[in-house]
Design a protein around this motif. Structure first.
Motif, mmCIF file in Angstrom:
data_model
loop_
_atom_site.group_PDB
_atom_site.id
_atom_site.type_symbol
_atom_site.label_atom_id
_atom_site.label_comp_id
_atom_site.label_asym_id
_atom_site.label_seq_id
_atom_site.Cartn_x
_atom_site.Cartn_y
_atom_site.Cartn_z
ATOM 1 N N MET A 1 5.235 9.638 4.877
ATOM 2 C CA MET A 1 5.040 8.363 4.192
ATOM 3 C C MET A 1 4.690 7.273 5.207
ATOM 4 S SD MET A 1 7.720 6.073 1.929
ATOM 5 C CE MET A 1 7.748 7.194 0.522
ATOM 6 N N THR A 2 3.697 6.443 4.869
ATOM 7 C CA THR A 2 3.336 5.332 5.736
ATOM 8 C C THR A 2 4.161 4.099 5.371
ATOM 9 O OG1 THR A 2 1.590 4.568 4.240
ATOM 10 C CG2 THR A 2 0.980 6.215 5.902
ATOM 11 N N LYS A 3 4.233 3.153 6.298
ATOM 12 C CA LYS A 3 5.001 1.943 6.011
ATOM 13 C C LYS A 3 4.308 1.104 4.931
ATOM 14 C CE LYS A 3 3.192 -1.012 9.725
ATOM 15 N NZ LYS A 3 3.579 -1.816 10.916
ATOM 16 N N THR A 4 2.989 1.265 4.785
ATOM 17 C CA THR A 4 2.258 0.541 3.742
ATOM 18 C C THR A 4 2.730 0.980 2.359
ATOM 19 O OG1 THR A 4 0.318 0.394 5.184
ATOM 20 C CG2 THR A 4 -0.026 -0.012 2.834
ATOM 21 N N ARG A 5 2.918 2.293 2.193
ATOM 22 C CA ARG A 5 3.384 2.792 0.905
ATOM 23 C C ARG A 5 4.817 2.348 0.633
ATOM 24 N NH1 ARG A 5 4.008 9.109 -1.001
ATOM 25 N NH2 ARG A 5 4.278 8.673 -3.220
ATOM 26 N N LEU A 6 5.648 2.375 1.673
ATOM 27 C CA LEU A 6 7.040 1.941 1.524
ATOM 28 C C LEU A 6 7.099 0.466 1.133
ATOM 29 C CD1 LEU A 6 10.004 2.959 1.953
ATOM 30 C CD2 LEU A 6 9.860 1.956 4.236
ATOM 31 N N GLU A 7 6.270 -0.342 1.768
ATOM 32 C CA GLU A 7 6.248 -1.772 1.471
ATOM 33 C C GLU A 7 5.713 -2.035 0.065
ATOM 34 O OE1 GLU A 7 4.775 -5.951 3.569
ATOM 35 O OE2 GLU A 7 4.009 -4.029 4.286
ATOM 36 N N ALA A 8 4.675 -1.303 -0.327
ATOM 37 C CA ALA A 8 4.096 -1.486 -1.660
ATOM 38 C C ALA A 8 5.100 -1.132 -2.751
ATOM 39 C CB ALA A 8 2.836 -0.632 -1.800
ATOM 40 N N PHE A 9 5.849 -0.052 -2.544
ATOM 41 C CA PHE A 9 6.875 0.344 -3.512
ATOM 42 C C PHE A 9 7.957 -0.723 -3.618
ATOM 43 C CE2 PHE A 9 10.968 2.463 -4.385
ATOM 44 C CZ PHE A 9 10.695 2.971 -5.650
ATOM 45 N N SER A 10 8.398 -1.222 -2.463
ATOM 46 C CA SER A 10 9.443 -2.248 -2.440
ATOM 47 C C SER A 10 8.965 -3.533 -3.117
ATOM 48 C CB SER A 10 9.861 -2.542 -0.993
ATOM 49 O OG SER A 10 10.305 -1.366 -0.351
ATOM 50 N N GLY B 1 6.758 -3.774 -5.450
ATOM 51 C CA GLY B 1 6.690 -3.526 -6.888
ATOM 52 C C GLY B 1 8.053 -3.625 -7.549
ATOM 53 N N VAL B 2 9.071 -3.080 -6.889
ATOM 54 C CA VAL B 2 10.435 -3.134 -7.441
ATOM 55 C C VAL B 2 10.908 -4.581 -7.546
ATOM 56 C CG1 VAL B 2 12.853 -2.568 -7.000
ATOM 57 C CG2 VAL B 2 11.090 -0.828 -6.677
ATOM 58 N N ILE B 3 10.708 -5.367 -6.495
ATOM 59 C CA ILE B 3 11.158 -6.762 -6.506
ATOM 60 C C ILE B 3 10.412 -7.562 -7.565
ATOM 61 C CG2 ILE B 3 11.239 -8.897 -5.146
ATOM 62 C CD1 ILE B 3 11.823 -7.148 -2.682
ATOM 63 N N ALA B 4 9.118 -7.301 -7.732
ATOM 64 C CA ALA B 4 8.346 -7.998 -8.764
ATOM 65 C C ALA B 4 8.878 -7.672 -10.161
ATOM 66 C CB ALA B 4 6.866 -7.600 -8.659
ATOM 67 N N ILE B 5 9.237 -6.422 -10.388
ATOM 68 C CA ILE B 5 9.794 -6.021 -11.683
ATOM 69 C C ILE B 5 11.137 -6.697 -11.922
ATOM 70 C CG2 ILE B 5 10.765 -4.064 -12.962
ATOM 71 C CD1 ILE B 5 8.568 -2.329 -11.637
ATOM 72 N N LEU B 6 11.957 -6.803 -10.884
ATOM 73 C CA LEU B 6 13.279 -7.439 -11.026
ATOM 74 C C LEU B 6 13.132 -8.904 -11.428
ATOM 75 C CD1 LEU B 6 15.168 -5.948 -7.945
ATOM 76 C CD2 LEU B 6 15.256 -5.206 -10.329
ATOM 77 N N ILE B 7 12.174 -9.598 -10.829
ATOM 78 C CA ILE B 7 11.945 -11.001 -11.191
ATOM 79 C C ILE B 7 11.462 -11.097 -12.632
ATOM 80 C CG2 ILE B 7 10.471 -13.002 -10.729
ATOM 81 C CD1 ILE B 7 10.632 -12.270 -7.750
ATOM 82 N N THR B 8 10.617 -10.158 -13.044
ATOM 83 C CA THR B 8 10.123 -10.146 -14.425
ATOM 84 C C THR B 8 11.270 -9.925 -15.407
ATOM 85 O OG1 THR B 8 7.997 -9.254 -13.676
ATOM 86 C CG2 THR B 8 8.508 -9.050 -16.024
ATOM 87 N N ILE B 9 12.159 -8.998 -15.077
ATOM 88 C CA ILE B 9 13.305 -8.732 -15.949
ATOM 89 C C ILE B 9 14.164 -9.982 -16.090
ATOM 90 C CG2 ILE B 9 15.485 -7.446 -16.128
ATOM 91 C CD1 ILE B 9 14.037 -5.084 -14.773
ATOM 92 N N MET B 10 14.376 -10.688 -14.986
ATOM 93 C CA MET B 10 15.209 -11.891 -15.029
ATOM 94 C C MET B 10 14.593 -12.979 -15.895
ATOM 95 S SD MET B 10 16.979 -12.473 -11.318
ATOM 96 C CE MET B 10 15.463 -13.051 -10.592
#
Length: 201
Positions: free
Chosen positions: A1-10, A12-21
């Protein structure tokens, strides 16, 4: 896994959390101040958590930018951090809908403490990928000290919630102020190392 993929996943998760809130913010039934007033605690808790998640997002981005290679420990430490961050919408809603009652503020402080601890673990693992001789060692050590201060402050915010929730709120904002602007030394150090490598070619 590249750090780009790790960062993109992270990201996406944070963006979803803000949307849920933000979906927890209900439209007031009316146009008067009295119609809006009951929603203020929920709005204030949303603003606080939005700031917290935004700060995590910015500093997480800078931290991952220092990584030269990904290993399994970093992957799972990152997942560990995202797990605790994923509970922020729940704690935010519980705190806001109960008008910042001491138990809900204490629970929120405990969650932030766990998030801070998880970030500290990730920071330590990233730091270990760099030799003490590298220029990044000192900026990462500085981040480590800030991480330790944050965990201690969040820990203090748990019992103080039962004295008065505003004390815990002030401690939350204190930690936010410490991390508000990501450490520019990291970016400068990375640019300097990239320039040195470029000149050596």
């Amino acid at each position: 896994m590249t750090k780009t993929r790790l960062e993109a996943f992270s990201d996406g998760v944070i963006a979803i959390l803000i949307t849920i809130m933000v979906l927890e913010l209900k439209t007031p039934h009316g146009t008067s101040w009295e119609a809006i007033k009951p929603l203020l605690p929920v709005l204030v808790s949303y603003i606080l958590s939005f700031i917290m998640l935004g700060i995590y997002w910015g500093n997480h981005h800078h931290l991952l930018h220092t990584i030269t290679h990904i290993n399994s420990r970093i992957i799972w430490a990152n997942q560990h951090l995202l797990f605790w961050l994923s509970l922020i919408p729940f704690a935010t809603a519980w705190m806001g809908e109960n008008n910042f009652s001491p138990i809900t503020v204490a629970a929120y402080a405990l969650l932030l403490d766990l998030c801070g601890g998880a970030y500290f673990i990730l920071l330590r693992l990233v730091e270990k990928t760099h030799s003490p001789a590298t220029r990044l060692h000192e900026p990462l050590k500085k981040q480590e000290r800030k991480g330790l201060i944050s965990v201690l402050t969040y820990t203090l915010a748990i019992p103080t919630a039962f004295i008065h929730p505003l004390i815990s709120g002030a401690l939350f904002l204190l930690v936010a102020a410490i991390w508000w602007i990501p450490d520019s030394n990291i970016e400068r150090t990375i640019r300097r190392e990239e320039e040195i490598m470029s000149n050596q070619k």
